[in-house]
Design an enzyme around this catalytic site. Structure first.
Site, PDB file in Angstrom:
ATOM      1  CG  ASP A 155      -2.156   0.692   1.149  1.00 31.54           C
ATOM      2  OD1 ASP A 155      -2.457   1.190   0.056  1.00 31.54           O
ATOM      3  OD2 ASP A 155      -2.883   0.746   2.162  1.00 31.54           O
ATOM      4  CD  GLU A 205     -11.669   2.146   3.725  1.00 29.73           C
ATOM      5  OE1 GLU A 205     -10.620   2.053   3.052  1.00 29.73           O
ATOM      6  OE2 GLU A 205     -11.667   2.342   4.965  1.00 29.73           O
TER       7      GLU A 205
HETATM    8  O1  KIV Z   1      -4.656   0.047   4.628  1.00 34.28           O
HETATM    9  C1  KIV Z   1      -5.560  -0.800   4.533  1.00 34.28           C
HETATM   10  O2  KIV Z   1      -5.657  -1.753   5.316  1.00 34.28           O
HETATM   11  C2  KIV Z   1      -6.514  -0.643   3.450  1.00 34.28           C
HETATM   12  C3  KIV Z   1      -7.706  -1.535   3.445  1.00 34.28           C
HETATM   13  C4  KIV Z   1      -8.684  -1.080   4.433  1.00 34.28           C
HETATM   14  C5  KIV Z   1      -8.305  -1.657   2.090  1.00 34.28           C
HETATM   15  O3  KIV Z   1      -6.343   0.206   2.623  1.00 34.28           O
END
Ligand code: KIV
Length: 278
Positions: free
Chosen positions: A83, A182
């Site tokens: 991410d 989300e």
């Molecule tokens: O950072 C995270 O865990 C996320 C999820 C909620 C999709 O972006």
């Protein structure tokens, strides 16, 4: 064989639901992988549920890479998605490419996720052109929490719903292999899911998305400071851990731990010899 983005697209085509979970460390990733989750997200939610920040905003690239490496070591089969943290893909394209490449090259992830719709479409296109699979993320985007004014459901009104639908189509067109929705109303998520050929992965987005994602700490009942409405606790490990730790503390204090069972032995005559040498 590790899951690929082609497998993920194929799951949508076959109407096979796609379960995704977050993981932040080796041990958890191993369990999630062995349990059969095809997708593991090293979410920047680690800022809140692992590092104790108030939001995901302070999370750095170095922190994400550190945790991504651990997750990749634990996950043999799942596709691991890193991410991209706040502002690591907005300033310029060169930064975005450099940071996304770090997830793949240093972290060992197979894809990255970034938040935003139309505004990040050019970046998505460029990353995909460079061979980096991208997962989109729209709706409630926690990195924009100050702009959005809190953790609220997105797309309840017509204008915002239209914008989200448009964003989803633009991300698909830019080459995203899947899109996280989300906190969007279930009916809007259903419409977006029907319109797209790539899978939608919902969190607080109703049952009709192609897949679902949950933060592992919510699912296991580990992070109890805030439990979102969309989270289901399949276990309550925080309570179990506190009970185990309290038992340990009590047993150490009362000489109940360790016992002979947890101790090592040696020839007692050697001790007597040592005592005699004094
Ligand atoms: O950072 C995270 O865990 C996320 C999820 C909620 C999709 O972006």
């Amino acid at each position: 064989m590790r899951v690929t983005i082609t497998d993920v697209r194929e799951m949508k085509r076959k109407k096979e639901k796609i379960p995704m979970l977050t993981a932040y460390d080796y041990v958890t990733a191993k369990m999630v992988d062995e349990a059969g989750a095809p997708l593991i997200l090293v979410g920047d939610s680690l800022g809140m549920v692992i590092l104790g920040y108030e939001s995901t905003i302070p999370v750095t690239m170095d922190e994400m890479i550190h945790h991504t490496k651990a997750v990749v070591r634990g996950a043999n089969k799942a596709l691991v998605i890193g991410d991209m943290p706040f502002m690591t893909y907005h300033i310029n394209m060169s930064d975005a490419l450099h940071n996304a490449a770090r997830f793949i090259q240093e972290g060992g992830a197979q894809a990255v996720k970034l938040e935003g719709g139309e505004v990040v479409a050019e970046t998505v296109r460029r990353l995909v052109d460079c061979g980096i699979p991208v997962m989109g993320h729209i709706g409630l985007t926690p990195q924009s929490i100050h702009q959005l004014g809190g953790f609220k459901v997105r797309g309840k009104g017509l204008d915002e719903a239209r914008k989200l639908l448009n964003d989803a189509c633009i991300l698909e067109e830019a080459g995203a292999f899947a899109i996280v929705l989300e906190c969007t109303p279930a009916a809007l998520s259903r419409l977006i899911t029907q319109k797209l050929t790539v899978p939608t992965i919902g969190i607080g987005a109703g049952p009709d998305c192609d897949g679902q994602v949950q933060v592992i700490s919510d699912l296991l009942g580990l992070y109890t400071e805030f439990v979102p409405k969309h989270a289901k606790q399949y276990a309550r490990l925080a309570g179990e851990i506190k009970t185990a730790v309290s038992s340990y503390i009590a047993e150490v204090k009362s000489d109940g731990f360790p016992t002979a069972e947890q101790s090592y032995t040696m020839d007692e005559s050697l001790i007597r010899q040592l005592e005699a040498e004094d």
